[in-house]
Design an enzyme around this catalytic site. Structure first.
Site, mmCIF file in Angstrom:
data_model
loop_
_atom_site.group_PDB
_atom_site.id
_atom_site.type_symbol
_atom_site.label_atom_id
_atom_site.label_comp_id
_atom_site.label_asym_id
_atom_site.label_seq_id
_atom_site.Cartn_x
_atom_site.Cartn_y
_atom_site.Cartn_z
ATOM 1 N N LYS A 90 0.828 -1.222 0.000
ATOM 2 C CA LYS A 90 0.000 0.000 0.000
ATOM 3 C C LYS A 90 0.854 1.260 0.000
ATOM 4 O O LYS A 90 0.641 2.180 0.791
ATOM 5 C CB LYS A 90 -0.952 0.019 1.205
ATOM 6 C CG LYS A 90 -1.912 -1.168 1.230
ATOM 7 C CD LYS A 90 -2.934 -1.061 2.320
ATOM 8 C CE LYS A 90 -3.835 -2.268 2.411
ATOM 9 N NZ LYS A 90 -3.148 -3.513 2.846
HETATM 10 O O1 LIG Z 1 -9.137 -2.841 2.102
HETATM 11 C C1 LIG Z 1 -8.278 -3.666 2.427
HETATM 12 C C2 LIG Z 1 -7.043 -3.733 1.825
HETATM 13 C C3 LIG Z 1 -6.182 -4.719 2.201
HETATM 14 N N1 LIG Z 1 -6.489 -5.616 3.159
HETATM 15 C C4 LIG Z 1 -5.503 -6.669 3.483
HETATM 16 O O2 LIG Z 1 -6.065 -7.935 3.095
HETATM 17 C C5 LIG Z 1 -5.780 -8.925 4.080
HETATM 18 C C6 LIG Z 1 -7.054 -9.400 4.719
HETATM 19 O O3 LIG Z 1 -6.777 -10.364 5.691
HETATM 20 P P1 LIG Z 1 -7.923 -11.308 6.367
HETATM 21 O O4 LIG Z 1 -7.158 -12.096 7.371
HETATM 22 O O5 LIG Z 1 -8.490 -12.169 5.269
HETATM 23 O O6 LIG Z 1 -8.932 -10.403 6.943
HETATM 24 C C7 LIG Z 1 -4.789 -8.271 5.041
HETATM 25 O O7 LIG Z 1 -3.490 -8.496 4.539
HETATM 26 C C8 LIG Z 1 -5.121 -6.793 4.945
HETATM 27 O O8 LIG Z 1 -4.001 -5.986 5.237
HETATM 28 C C9 LIG Z 1 -7.716 -5.556 3.746
HETATM 29 O O9 LIG Z 1 -8.066 -6.375 4.620
HETATM 30 N N2 LIG Z 1 -8.592 -4.578 3.367
#
Ligand SMILES: O=c1ccn([C@@H]2O[C@H](COP(=O)(O)O)[C@@H](O)[C@H]2O)c(=O)[nH]1
Length: 265
Positions: A90
């Site tokens: 990001k």
């Molecule tokens: O809007 C966003 C952007 C990035 N993320 C990232 O995705 C994963 C989600 O992890 P889970 O364990 O499936 O919840 C994580 O790496 C976040 O930094 C997001 O969740 N939302």
């Protein structure tokens, strides 16, 4: 083949699950302490099912384990070269610094795509999209609880996230390498973004641990003729078991998620 073409190739094989490689030391299965050893077991168990992998940078940098991130990406590229890797860092900064961030992702870490924060404007995105073969995945409408505070603010009658989606499709995609991050926790926003950007792939976090609804996500997020989505799940897959069977459990979760996707894609 650029990143977006590689993803389309994966979709043709009915692969839509993006597996998040986000190791938390306290959640690692019993007996596993090495981040690469953990990732390798998950990767070997899921590489024939995964659309792509998405390691999150902070999960390595916070522990001073960036070398484990590099090792993980190199392992995927060597053993499973058809599975693209998205570095979720990001990034976003003034153009000269953005150029260095792009080199970090694509040259230092050899990622196939990177997530980029576009809220500083076009000059902070273009240094990434100049890498024609690489994917640039722009935060559009994120999945977190406070996402609407700024991203849903109306400007000239439309939410800010729609301005981002239009700009991404019309101005930043001349190398056909832009995608959008759209969270599964905001189905109405997703529908709106799909209308504004009918051709851009979506990376969709928020399924699994964050409780997003898969069916509405697919109905609202897919292209009009199907596909169009990389459905991310991190904790829901990699921590499916804390026992010796964690890699098999990750495989089962991935299979189940792909099966559920197949019903609505
Ligand atoms: O809007 C966003 C952007 C990035 N993320 C990232 O995705 C994963 C989600 O992890 P889970 O364990 O499936 O919840 C994580 O790496 C976040 O930094 C997001 O969740 N939302």
């Amino acid at each position: 083949m650029n990143f977006n073409e590689a993803i389309r190739d994966q979709w043709r094989q009915q692969k839509h699950v993006c597996i998040g490689l986000d190791p938390f030391p306290e959640y690692l299965p019993n007996g596993i302490t090495d981040l690469f050893e953990f990732n390798k077991a998950i990767i070997d168990a899921t590489a024939d099912l995964a659309c792509c992998y998405k390691p999150q940078f902070a999960h390595y940098a916070a522990l001073g384990k960036e070398h484990k991130l590099k090792e993980t990406i190199h392992y995927i590229k060597k053993h499973y070269p058809s599975v693209p890797v998205i570095l979720d860092s990001k990034r976003g900064d003034i153009g000269s610094t953005a150029t260095m961030y792009a080199k970090e992702a694509f040259e230092q870490y050899a990622a196939d795509a990177v997530t980029v924060n576009p809220y500083m404007g076009s000059d902070t995105v273009l240094p990434f999209s100049e890498f024609k073969d690489k994917g640039v995945i722009v935060l559009c409408r994120t999945s977190n609880p406070s996402a609407s505070e700024f991203q849903n603010q109306s400007i000239e009658g439309e939410p800010l996230y729609i301005h981002v989606a239009r700009k991404a499709q019309q101005d930043w995609n001349s190398n056909n390498n832009i995608s959008l991050v759209v969270g599964a926790t905001a189905p109405q926003e997703m529908k709106h973004i799909r209308s504004a950007a009918p051709k851009l792939p979506f990376l969709i976090p928020g399924i699994g641990a964050q409780g997003g609804d898969l069916k509405s996500t697919l109905i609202n997020g897919r292209f009009s003729d199907g596909d169009g989505v990389m459905i991310n799940s991190s904790r829901g897959i990699i921590y499916a078991s804390k026992e010796k069977d964690f890699a098999d459990a990750a495989r089962r979760e991935t299979e189940q998620l792909q099966l559920a996707i197949n019903q609505n894609i």
